[in-house]
Design a protein around this motif. Structure first.
Motif, PDB file in Angstrom:
ATOM      1  N   ILE A 199       0.860  -1.181   0.000  1.00 42.77           N
ATOM      2  CA  ILE A 199       0.000   0.000   0.000  1.00 42.77           C
ATOM      3  C   ILE A 199       0.893   1.225   0.000  1.00 42.77           C
ATOM      4  O   ILE A 199       1.684   1.430   0.917  1.00 42.77           O
ATOM      5  N   GLU A 200       0.766   2.050  -1.021  1.00 41.72           N
ATOM      6  CA  GLU A 200       1.649   3.208  -1.203  1.00 41.72           C
ATOM      7  C   GLU A 200       1.495   4.210  -0.055  1.00 41.72           C
ATOM      8  O   GLU A 200       0.382   4.529   0.377  1.00 41.72           O
ATOM      9  N   GLY A 201       2.627   4.668   0.452  1.00 42.51           N
ATOM     10  CA  GLY A 201       2.640   5.734   1.452  1.00 42.51           C
ATOM     11  C   GLY A 201       2.575   5.273   2.893  1.00 42.51           C
ATOM     12  O   GLY A 201       2.650   6.087   3.800  1.00 42.51           O
ATOM     13  N   VAL A 202       2.449   3.976   3.130  1.00 48.48           N
ATOM     14  CA  VAL A 202       2.358   3.464   4.492  1.00 48.48           C
ATOM     15  C   VAL A 202       3.747   3.380   5.108  1.00 48.48           C
ATOM     16  O   VAL A 202       4.685   2.874   4.498  1.00 48.48           O
ATOM     17  N   ILE A 203       3.862   3.871   6.332  1.00 45.84           N
ATOM     18  CA  ILE A 203       5.100   3.762   7.089  1.00 45.84           C
ATOM     19  C   ILE A 203       4.855   2.755   8.211  1.00 45.84           C
ATOM     20  O   ILE A 203       3.919   2.905   8.980  1.00 45.84           O
ATOM     21  N   SER A 204       5.680   1.732   8.277  1.00 50.58           N
ATOM     22  CA  SER A 204       5.593   0.744   9.349  1.00 50.58           C
ATOM     23  C   SER A 204       6.553   1.145  10.451  1.00 50.58           C
ATOM     24  O   SER A 204       7.719   1.432  10.190  1.00 50.58           O
ATOM     25  N   LEU A 205       6.058   1.161  11.673  1.00 57.64           N
ATOM     26  CA  LEU A 205       6.904   1.523  12.811  1.00 57.64           C
ATOM     27  C   LEU A 205       7.321   0.287  13.577  1.00 57.64           C
ATOM     28  O   LEU A 205       6.695  -0.742  13.528  1.00 57.64           O
TER      29      LEU A 205
END
Length: 95
Positions: free
Chosen positions: A89-95
């Motif tokens: 999914i474009e633009g998702v940042i996983s922390l």
């Protein structure tokens, strides 16, 4: 180059999950995503039918949404599989 970087990251994550966690276990994912209904629904769909508890919180300006997902998984490979699905999914940042 980027693919190798991802493979190394997931290899380290897998080793860490094996060392630090007794499986099966609950796992908490945290994501930051641009506030976009389709992207948020995409994350929700990935965790459909898993028994996950999903919480969303809008940023102060409303441009981003933080999403926390608590889900019971059988092992590190399942954890990594979900990270890979979400990374599509474009633009998702996983922390």
């Amino acid at each position: 180059m980027e693919k190798n970087k991802s493979e190394e990251f997931y290899k380290r994550l897998r080793a860490q999950l094996i060392d630090d966690t007794d499986w099966p276990s609950n796992y908490l994912y945290k994501f930051i995503v641009p506030t976009d209904k389709e992207k948020i629904e995409g994350i929700n769909r990935i965790f459909d039918n898993t028994g996950a508890v999903i919480e969303s919180k809008l940023s102060n300006k409303g441009t981003y949404t933080s999403i926390s997902v608590m889900v019971h998984l059988s092992g590190p490979d399942e954890v990594i599989e979900k990270y890979i699905e979400v990374s599509a999914i474009e633009g998702v940042i996983s922390l």
